[in-house]
Design a protein around this motif. Structure first.
Motif, PDB file in Angstrom:
ATOM      1  N   LEU A  60     -29.316  18.184  13.616  1.00 56.26           N
ATOM      2  CA  LEU A  60     -29.521  19.357  14.469  1.00 56.26           C
ATOM      3  C   LEU A  60     -28.931  19.145  15.857  1.00 56.26           C
ATOM      4  N   GLN A  61     -29.042  17.927  16.358  1.00 53.50           N
ATOM      5  CA  GLN A  61     -28.451  17.609  17.664  1.00 53.50           C
ATOM      6  C   GLN A  61     -26.922  17.668  17.574  1.00 53.50           C
ATOM      7  N   PHE A  62     -26.357  17.127  16.516  1.00 53.44           N
ATOM      8  CA  PHE A  62     -24.907  17.149  16.303  1.00 53.44           C
ATOM      9  C   PHE A  62     -24.373  18.584  16.312  1.00 53.44           C
ATOM     10  N   ASN A  63     -25.156  19.501  15.752  1.00 52.71           N
ATOM     11  CA  ASN A  63     -24.751  20.899  15.660  1.00 52.71           C
ATOM     12  C   ASN A  63     -25.120  21.718  16.899  1.00 52.71           C
ATOM     13  N   GLY A  64     -25.657  21.067  17.920  1.00 51.78           N
ATOM     14  CA  GLY A  64     -25.958  21.750  19.174  1.00 51.78           C
ATOM     15  C   GLY A  64     -27.204  22.610  19.147  1.00 51.78           C
ATOM     16  N   LEU A  65     -28.083  22.377  18.165  1.00 53.15           N
ATOM     17  CA  LEU A  65     -29.269  23.211  18.016  1.00 53.15           C
ATOM     18  C   LEU A  65     -30.497  22.648  18.717  1.00 53.15           C
ATOM     19  N   ILE A  66     -30.499  21.346  18.969  1.00 52.40           N
ATOM     20  CA  ILE A  66     -31.590  20.715  19.720  1.00 52.40           C
ATOM     21  C   ILE A  66     -31.006  19.723  20.722  1.00 52.40           C
ATOM     22  N   ASP A  67     -31.794  19.429  21.733  1.00 56.64           N
ATOM     23  CA  ASP A  67     -31.456  18.393  22.711  1.00 56.64           C
ATOM     24  C   ASP A  67     -32.453  17.258  22.593  1.00 56.64           C
ATOM     25  N   ARG A  68     -31.972  16.068  22.858  1.00 54.22           N
ATOM     26  CA  ARG A  68     -32.806  14.855  22.861  1.00 54.22           C
ATOM     27  C   ARG A  68     -32.959  14.416  24.302  1.00 54.22           C
ATOM     28  N   HIS A  69     -34.216  14.200  24.710  1.00 54.05           N
ATOM     29  CA  HIS A  69     -34.494  13.746  26.070  1.00 54.05           C
ATOM     30  C   HIS A  69     -35.240  12.418  25.999  1.00 54.05           C
ATOM     31  N   ALA A  70     -34.617  11.375  26.534  1.00 55.70           N
ATOM     32  CA  ALA A  70     -35.255  10.060  26.589  1.00 55.70           C
ATOM     33  C   ALA A  70     -35.898   9.905  27.970  1.00 55.70           C
ATOM     34  N   HIS A  71     -37.172   9.579  27.983  1.00 58.52           N
ATOM     35  CA  HIS A  71     -37.905   9.377  29.227  1.00 58.52           C
ATOM     36  C   HIS A  71     -38.098   7.886  29.437  1.00 58.52           C
ATOM     37  N   SER A  72     -37.914   7.435  30.657  1.00 58.51           N
ATOM     38  CA  SER A  72     -38.001   6.001  30.944  1.00 58.51           C
ATOM     39  C   SER A  72     -39.411   5.566  31.327  1.00 58.51           C
ATOM     40  N   ASP A  73     -40.386   6.395  31.042  1.00 58.53           N
ATOM     41  CA  ASP A  73     -41.778   6.027  31.303  1.00 58.53           C
ATOM     42  C   ASP A  73     -42.116   4.744  30.547  1.00 58.53           C
ATOM     43  N   ALA A  74     -43.237   4.171  30.912  1.00 59.59           N
ATOM     44  CA  ALA A  74     -43.726   3.023  30.149  1.00 59.59           C
ATOM     45  C   ALA A  74     -44.948   3.490  29.369  1.00 59.59           C
ATOM     46  N   PRO A  75     -44.947   3.480  28.071  1.00 58.63           N
ATOM     47  CA  PRO A  75     -43.842   3.106  27.183  1.00 58.63           C
ATOM     48  C   PRO A  75     -42.787   4.221  27.133  1.00 58.63           C
ATOM     49  N   ALA A  76     -41.572   3.817  26.811  1.00 58.09           N
ATOM     50  CA  ALA A  76     -40.473   4.773  26.704  1.00 58.09           C
ATOM     51  C   ALA A  76     -40.788   5.793  25.615  1.00 58.09           C
ATOM     52  N   ARG A  77     -40.367   7.024  25.827  1.00 60.56           N
ATOM     53  CA  ARG A  77     -40.606   8.055  24.819  1.00 60.56           C
ATOM     54  C   ARG A  77     -39.408   8.982  24.751  1.00 60.56           C
ATOM     55  N   VAL A  78     -39.295   9.644  23.606  1.00 58.26           N
ATOM     56  CA  VAL A  78     -38.212  10.581  23.345  1.00 58.26           C
ATOM     57  C   VAL A  78     -38.834  11.906  22.942  1.00 58.26           C
ATOM     58  N   GLU A  79     -38.258  12.985  23.441  1.00 53.92           N
ATOM     59  CA  GLU A  79     -38.682  14.324  23.051  1.00 53.92           C
ATOM     60  C   GLU A  79     -37.460  15.123  22.616  1.00 53.92           C
ATOM     61  N   TYR A  80     -37.702  16.063  21.741  1.00 50.15           N
ATOM     62  CA  TYR A  80     -36.655  16.959  21.274  1.00 50.15           C
ATOM     63  C   TYR A  80     -37.078  18.385  21.588  1.00 50.15           C
ATOM     64  N   GLU A  81     -36.077  19.208  21.944  1.00 48.17           N
ATOM     65  CA  GLU A  81     -36.368  20.619  22.168  1.00 48.17           C
ATOM     66  C   GLU A  81     -35.186  21.468  21.729  1.00 48.17           C
ATOM     67  N   LEU A  82     -35.481  22.722  21.440  1.00 46.34           N
ATOM     68  CA  LEU A  82     -34.439  23.654  21.033  1.00 46.34           C
ATOM     69  C   LEU A  82     -33.494  23.933  22.191  1.00 46.34           C
ATOM     70  N   THR A  83     -32.228  24.049  21.877  1.00 46.84           N
ATOM     71  CA  THR A  83     -31.248  24.527  22.847  1.00 46.84           C
ATOM     72  C   THR A  83     -31.285  26.065  22.782  1.00 46.84           C
ATOM     73  N   PRO A  84     -30.646  26.731  23.722  1.00 54.91           N
ATOM     74  CA  PRO A  84     -30.547  28.198  23.599  1.00 54.91           C
ATOM     75  C   PRO A  84     -29.908  28.616  22.265  1.00 54.91           C
TER      76      PRO A  84
END
Length: 132
Positions: A60-84
């Motif tokens: 889905l990310q490859f096709n531009g349908l979602i974005d991946r957001h990596a947060h540098s918090d401790a512990p590190a976390r990743v979130e995904y959300e829909l693109t427009p």
């Protein structure tokens, strides 16, 4: 690109390919209310393995349908959300879901009838006459 729906570079075929994978539509729908971490998505969706979820998110990310957001918090976390662009697929996904809700029983009845006919014609092997 061409308008011929049978050719690989047709836009309609691209759209059908995106929605033909069961998990693509399910993950997009699960992200409709906002960003989520993979563990939250797995809980919300149910029945999807970590591996399949990861593959789906990458596709889905490859096709531009979602974005991946990596947060540098401790512990590190990743979130995904829909693109427009990904949000534009929610309406067709909802329409297909509404169709399934309205006609799902009819489809399942047709499948049961076909299975019963196959089983009855074959003496029980499920493949029709001449295979058992």
């Amino acid at each position: 690109m061409t308008d011929d729906p049978f050719l690989a570079d047709c836009r309609a075929r691209l759209a059908f390919d995106l929605l033909s994978n069961t998990w693509n539509a399910v993950v997009l729908w699960a992200l409709r209310d906002g960003p989520s971490r993979p563990v939250e998505l797995r809980e919300r969706i149910g029945g999807i393995s970590s591996k399949v979820l990861t593959e789906t998110l990458r596709r889905l990310q490859f096709n531009g349908l979602i974005d991946r957001h990596a947060h540098s918090d401790a512990p590190a976390r990743v979130e995904y959300e829909l693109t427009p662009l990904g949000r534009t697929l929610l309406t067709p996904i909802d329409a297909v879901g509404a169709w399934a809700f309205e006609h799902g029983d009819e489809v399942m009845a047709a499948q049961e009838t076909a299975c019963a006919e196959r089983t009855g014609a074959s003496g029980g092997d499920g493949f029709g006459a001449g295979h058992g």
